[in-house]
Design a protein around this motif. Structure first.
Motif, PDB file in Angstrom:
ATOM      1  N   SER A 220       0.873  -1.178   0.000  1.00  0.00           N
ATOM      2  CA  SER A 220       0.000   0.000   0.000  1.00  0.00           C
ATOM      3  C   SER A 220       0.904   1.220   0.000  1.00  0.00           C
ATOM      4  N   ARG A 221       1.304   1.608  -1.196  1.00  0.00           N
ATOM      5  CA  ARG A 221       2.319   2.657  -1.315  1.00  0.00           C
ATOM      6  C   ARG A 221       1.710   4.030  -1.540  1.00  0.00           C
TER       7      ARG A 221
ATOM      8  N   GLY B  10      -6.970  -4.998   4.670  1.00  0.00           N
ATOM      9  CA  GLY B  10      -6.687  -4.141   3.515  1.00  0.00           C
ATOM     10  C   GLY B  10      -5.911  -4.864   2.424  1.00  0.00           C
ATOM     11  N   ALA B  11      -4.933  -4.161   1.865  1.00  0.00           N
ATOM     12  CA  ALA B  11      -4.142  -4.700   0.756  1.00  0.00           C
ATOM     13  C   ALA B  11      -3.294  -5.894   1.179  1.00  0.00           C
ATOM     14  N   HIS B  12      -3.182  -6.133   2.490  1.00  0.00           N
ATOM     15  CA  HIS B  12      -2.357  -7.246   2.974  1.00  0.00           C
ATOM     16  C   HIS B  12      -3.167  -8.526   3.148  1.00  0.00           C
TER      17      HIS B  12
ATOM     18  N   ARG C  60      -8.110  -7.499   0.823  1.00  0.00           N
ATOM     19  CA  ARG C  60      -9.174  -6.535   1.176  1.00  0.00           C
ATOM     20  C   ARG C  60     -10.388  -7.195   1.863  1.00  0.00           C
TER      21      ARG C  60
ATOM     22  N   GLN D 129      -6.338  -1.751   7.396  1.00  0.00           N
ATOM     23  CA  GLN D 129      -5.180  -2.542   6.982  1.00  0.00           C
ATOM     24  C   GLN D 129      -4.469  -3.230   8.148  1.00  0.00           C
TER      25      GLN D 129
ATOM     26  N   ALA E 198      -4.824   3.096   6.433  1.00  0.00           N
ATOM     27  CA  ALA E 198      -4.315   3.081   5.045  1.00  0.00           C
ATOM     28  C   ALA E 198      -5.419   3.518   4.075  1.00  0.00           C
TER      29      ALA E 198
ATOM     30  N   GLU F 142      -5.877   3.574   0.151  1.00  0.00           N
ATOM     31  CA  GLU F 142      -6.172   2.341  -0.585  1.00  0.00           C
ATOM     32  C   GLU F 142      -7.635   2.259  -1.012  1.00  0.00           C
TER      33      GLU F 142
ATOM     34  N   ASP G 151       1.337   7.337   4.008  1.00  0.00           N
ATOM     35  CA  ASP G 151       1.196   7.753   2.603  1.00  0.00           C
ATOM     36  C   ASP G 151       1.120   9.274   2.486  1.00  0.00           C
TER      37      ASP G 151
END
Ligand code: PGA
Ligand code: ZN
Length: 432
Positions: free
Chosen positions: A44-45, A156-158, A161, A166, A247, A250, A316
């Motif tokens: 999640s950049r 989340g993205a990990h 979702r 996250q 996060a 995202e 972020d």
């Protein structure tokens, strides 16, 4: 000839905790000492962080790092040869001159950070001291063992979702050492595992080692975390507090937030209201990226409303960049900085971000990424720079425990006085 003069720089492909390639840089000095460091990678950049350069194409999902490795073994190795590894600033200036693009898109932020960190380790290896001691000496800072934020549930993205939040983490506020903080967290992790197993077959863990979030709502995840703290025998808040990484970039942009679990679209104000309800009901000490990176007004409103009752952490939103930290401070957005070296690209820039936060009296949390390895450089940075907090993911999986175990060893070497403690951390409510 100085003993710390760089003789050779070499990068190789190694593997991270998600089965993806990454690069390791090894630096050899004229005195025979050598050291290495590995680039981590995020999922999640932030859009403004240093580029994690990947080859693309079909092989290895496009994640190979051949061009970043070539950059190290070609132009970077040639330019660094003969420089003194103990002059971090000079090393990093050479790296920045080779890739002056704002996001390190030419040679890759991954090529730069692995090399910058390897130089720091090589300089420490030459004197035989741990890197954290060397950094503390250079910055005239007493070494500090940071208090950990440790993930219990990933999301989340990990975790595909499964839930919107996250990271659901705990902080052992009342611990008197990092050894005790880890023990307390392990009790919570084990209690959480038991609760999850009672509800159905365990679905394994998310990217950072927290339990897979088999929940119907975000609130259910929070409730289960609270119950895990209680079943482990701790007073929620005073002894073990909750820390969240929302996060929000995202699932939010342009002032709209898409809550996947509830199939609902809400605006920035409704998002702040939702988070506010959680802060009223659960003993939360820290909340990261509560709004999206483009929602400056939302972040301002949230910080104004809640900044005195909780740490509002920018990840972020400020991507470990001094300029963005200065701007966020001037805007009254966030009050705590997450520090991720690979967002910055070099240690010198990471340090500049850390100093910017300090100038504004913001606390700092040195952080790992979701794609990690056995590399423990972030522990050295946190201890040697005197950051009071660290975030590494869960207490399961080797790439995470490598960091926790490094902190345990450092604490043994430094003694109890180095412990940052956590009693000073705020708690959003005591009415859980
Ligand atoms: P990432 O997540 O490493 O996948 O970007 C970590 C975080 O958001 O703090
Ligand atoms: Zn984050």
């Amino acid at each position: 000839m100085s003993t710390t003069q760089i003789k050779a720089v070499h990068a190789r492909r190694v593997w991270d905790s998600r089965g993806r390639p990454t690069l390791e840089t090894e630096i050899r000095l004229e005195d025979g000492s050598s050291a290495r460091a590995i680039a981590p990678a995020g999922a999640s950049r932030g859009s403004r962080e240093a580029i994690d350069l990947r080859d693309g194409g079909k092989r290895l999902g496009g994640f190979d790092v051949g061009s970043a490795i070539s950059a190290v073994n070609g132009p970077i190795a040639a330019a660094l040869k003969g420089l003194n590894a103990d002059d971090q600033d000079a090393v990093d200036q050479v790296l920045l001159a080779l890739d002056p693009s704002p996001t390190k898109s030419q040679l890759g932020g991954n090529a730069l950070i692995a090399t910058s960190m390897a130089a720091a380790h090589a300089a420490a290896a030459a004197t035989g001291e741990p890197l954290y001691r060397r950094l503390a000496r250079l910055h005239q800072q007493a070494p500090v063992i940071p208090i950990p934020e440790i993930q219990i549930f990933g999301g989340g993205a990990h975790a595909g979702r499964r839930i919107d939040i996250q990271d659901l983490m705990v902080v052992a506020r009342s611990a008197r050492s990092v050894a005790q903080a880890l023990e307390m967290t392990a009790e919570v992790y084990i209690a959480a595992g038991r609760i999850m197993a009672e509800r159905g077959p365990l679905a394994g863990v998310a990217d950072e080692g927290g339990f897979w979030p088999a929940f119907a709502t975000n609130e259910e995840a929070l409730q289960t975390l609270l119950k895990s703290i209680e079943q482990a025998g701790y007073v929620p808040g005073d002894e073990v507090a909750i820390s969240l990484d929302i996060a929000a970039s995202e699932f939010g942009s342009k002032g709209r937030y898409r809550l996947g679990l509830e199939s609902r679209d809400i605006d920035s104000d409704a998002m702040i209201e939702l988070l506010g309800r959680w802060l009223e009901r659960f003993p939360i000490c820290s909340i990261e990226d509560p709004l999206a990176e483009d929602d400056v007004q939302g972040m301002q409103r949230f910080t104004k409303a809640w900044g005195s009752r909780v740490q509002v952490v920018g990840d972020d939103f400020i991507v470990t960049q001094a300029g963005l930290i200065d701007a966020a401070h001037a805007q009254g957005a966030c009050n705590t900085a997450l520090i991720k070296p690979n967002q910055a690209g070099t240690l010198t820039e990471t340090r500049a971000a850390f100093e910017a936060a300090r100038r504004h009296q913001w606390d700092t949390i040195v952080s790992a990424r979701s794609g990690e390895t056995e590399d423990t450089t972030i522990c050295d940075l946190a201890i040697g720079w005197g950051a009071r907090q660290i975030k590494v993911g869960s207490i399961a999986r080797g790439e995470r425990t490598a960091k926790w175990n490094a902190l345990i060893r450092a604490e043994e070497a430094l003694g109890a006085d180095a412990w940052a403690g956590g009693q000073w951390l705020p708690i959003s409510t005591r009415n859980a």
